[in-house]
Structures are given as C-alpha cells and as structure tokens.
Motif scaffolding. Structure first.
Motif: not given
Ligand code: GLC
Length: 416
Positions: A247, A240, A243-244, A277, A285, A280-283
C-alpha cells in the motif's frame, strides 16, 4: 484494381485500426485502386474511412446476426456458453443470415470488385458465400480461429475457396494451418502503428480528471491498461495484481476503454469492474476513464503500460503502440504478443493470468526509473523498425497481384 473490404463492425477495434492504416496506405501508394468499404454497422470506422476518400456502404447486420458469436465459449475468463446454446442461437440467426447474404450478394454485384478483402470472422464466411462470379476472397485474420468451436468448423470447410490468407502474427498463421492444413496460402503481415502519433513526445491527457479521481501525489507511478472490455483482455488480473502491491508504493492504475462489441456475454462492464476493485480493496488505486479517443496521449500520461490478456493474444496492438510511445511495457507472454517483444530488452513479461507475477513486474519498474527508461528507448527503436504502418500496403499489394494473376489464368482456362 477494385477492392471491396468487408468489416463485421463499424466500431474501432484493433482490426479496424489496421484496416484504416491499410486503406490509407493504398490510397497513398496505389492511386489507381478503387477502394470500397462495406461495414455491418454505422460508426467511427465508416466515418474515418470516408474521410480518407474511400466510398463506404453500411449494410447493417440484422440483430440476431450481430449478437451471434462463440468467442466467449473457449477460455476460462469468458462466461461459459455451452455448445448447444450456441448452436441454438446460430439456428435462430440463420434466417437473418440468409436474408443478409442476399443483400450482400446484390451489393457486391453492384460494386463489382476484382478482390474481396474480409477483415473479421463473420465476414470471412459471408464474403465467400455472397461473392458474385467466384470473385477471389482474401481473408485478413486478426483472431485465432480454433478458439471458436462453431467458426472453426465453418472456416475449415470454407478455407479451400479462399484465395489468400493474411494473418496478423505467425502464431495466428500456425493456428490456422493446424485447423485447415499445412498447404493453405497463409502469409503473416505484422500490424503497423503510426510511429509519429505513437511517439515518446507529445500531448498527454489528465487521467485523474478523466477517471473522476482526486489529483495523484507528485511521485505517483501511473500504470495504464488500454483495452476493449472483452473478458479475455484480463482486467481482473490487473485488479488482483494491484491488491498484491504494498500500500505504501505510490502506484495508480487506470483502466482505459469501454464495451465495444455487440456479441453476447463476452464483455465486462465498467460497473462490474468497479465492484471487483472494491471487493479487492483497490478502488482508491484504480481509475476508470472509459474510452479515450487519443490512446497515445493516454499512454504518454503513464510510466508503465500493462497487457494482461488471459488467452493467447493474436497480436496485441497496444503492445506495439506502447513500445512506440517509449513506455515501459509489461506483456502477458502468449500467442502473437510473444512475437512482438525482445524479453527483458524491450519489455518485461509474465505468465498469462498470474497476478502475483504481474505485481512483481509492476513493483520492479515502479522503483527503478532507470530500467523504465532503458526499456522505453529499446522499445521505441524496435517499434520504429518493425511496426511502422507504412509497410502494410506495400506488403498487401503483391498478394492482390498474385491472386488476380491466378484468377486470370483460371478464367482463360475456363473460356479459352
Ligand atoms: C484483434 C486481436 C488483437 C490484434 C488486433 C489487430 O483485435 O485480438 O490481438 O492486435 O486484432 O490485429
């Protein structure tokens, strides 16, 4: 002096690392000691203890006893298991437990130890129940007892029979005193790390390759989390937090570790975390490396090491290890973990379970190489001073001596 160590697993978690460090120290410092290890399963712990010249016996837990646990019952991060389900499981395991106790009792009679040193919740209780001729038992606590509803009750009931209690932090000692009374014979001995292995210089591993990711750009800042997959270790907090983080900040995180324990419902699986992940759209990263046998090499491959436990951390061995590696460390400030750092000097910290606060710490360190270096130097110096594992055996031996002397007085009273 004959000491039998009882461990409720054959795997290498934090408590088992400390057990091995202690065995190593005792072998080196007390050559006259006869040391035996009884583990509840085969595994790397048993192999490595054998390599140290310790005689080992595997007395496998029956499956019902191995799975039994109420660790997931407490915190918000765990899957909630209600009390009655737990009691039901405990009853179904009770036949298996009775059988195990008979076997353990017979084994201990054969080993004939002067002291039984137990290294985990189930063994604290089984050791006291199975001990022959009231052999003194020393509990070595690596966990908060009060967080486990059933264990807490049993531990309180059995505590008067225990001769000495070693806790991995003051915070664990305070929890135990709260539960069992202020008069209990508890003493804190901080865990140790091998400061030669966990050192700023040394080999590193290719985390991208291990995680099956394309090589990261040169300027990337690597953030590592090294932990078992227990839910309360807070993997979701790091995801999480990622995600913050803007980018365009070149960050890559690595989750190092794998499911380790047999207890029901208390762990994440890697597929579950991958899915989280992705949600949360962080896969892109975050990489999942699975278990890495050389954690020091994994830590050295990172600029930042994060600790994210959502419940109070009894000690937090990775924190001490990461400090010793001279990395910039971010700590979820709770429980024993809070005793390990000098806030702002040896590590940054944030409030447990707060992804935004964690993200802020990561961003601060990612953009400030000088701050990372300063924390790393101070952390290394503090770790060498406070957490060198060579201290362990010399702190434990006086406890054995005291317990044995007390035992001698008691038996003269009985027989004389
Ligand atoms: C347990 C605790 C952890 C500690 C380790 C060694 O795994 O959860 O905090 O570092 O034992 O004492």
């Amino acid at each position: 002096m004959r000491v039998a160590f009882l461990n409720p697993s054959g795997q290498m978690g934090g408590a088992e690392k400390i057990l091995l460090d202690l065995l190593l120290g005792l072998r080196a410092k007390e050559s006259s000691y006869e040391i035996q290890l009884v583990a509840s399963a085969e595994g790397p712990l048993v192999v490595r203890a054998g390599e140290l010249g310790v005689s080992t016996t595997v007395l496998p837990f029956p499956p019902a006893l191995a799975r039994l646990g109420d660790a997931g019952a407490g915190g918000p991060a765990g899957r909630q298991v209600d009390r009655y389900t737990l009691i039901g499981r405990a009853l179904s395991a009770s036949g298996a437990t009775a059988l195990y106790l008979r076997r353990l009792g017979a084994l201990l009679r054969k080993l004939h130890p002067d002291i039984i040193h137990t290294n985990g919740m189930k063994m604290h209780l089984l050791g006291l129940q199975a001990r022959p001729r009231k052999t003194p038992v020393v509990w070595h606590l690596h966990d908060y007892v009060s967080a486990r509803p059933i264990m807490a009750r049993l531990m309180r009931a059995y505590s008067p029979r225990c001769s000495a209690m070693i806790t991995c932090s003051k915070s664990v000692a305070a929890d135990l005193r709260e539960l069992c009374g202020p008069e209990i014979p508890a003493q804190t001995i901080y865990n140790g790390v091998d400061v030669d292995v966990f050192s700023p210089e040394g080999p590193t591993v290719d985390l991208d390759e291990l995680a099956g990711m394309p090589p990261a750009p040169k300027n990337v800042v690597r953030v590592g989390m090294i932990a078992t997959m227990a839910r309360w270790k807070g993997h979701e907090v790091l995801l999480q937090a990622l995600a913050r983080i803007p980018a365009d900040l070149p960050i890559r995180a690595y989750l190092v570790g794998d499911a380790l324990y047999q207890t029901d419902g208390s762990q994440y699986s890697i597929p579950e975390l991958r899915e989280m992940a992705a949600r949360l759209g962080v896969e892109h990263r975050v990489g999942f490396t699975g278990f890495i046998p050389e954690p020091a090499a994994a830590m050295r491959a990172c600029e930042i090491i994060v600790h994210t436990s959502t419940q109070p951390e009894p000690f937090g061995l990775v924190i001490a290890e990461a400090l010793a590696c001279g990395r910039a460390v971010i700590v979820s400030m709770n429980g024993g973990a809070a005793e390990l750092i000098n806030p702002g000097v040896t590590a940054l910290y944030y409030r447990p379970g707060q992804p935004s606060a964690l993200a802020a710490c990561i961003i601060r360190l990612a953009v400030d190489e000088e701050l990372r270096a300063r924390l790393g130097r101070a952390g290394r110096a503090a770790a060498v001073q406070r957490f060198d594992r060579n201290r362990l055996a010399s702190q434990v031996v006086p406890i054995y001596q005291r317990v044995r002397a007390a035992e001698a007085v008691l038996s003269t009273d009985k027989h004389g």
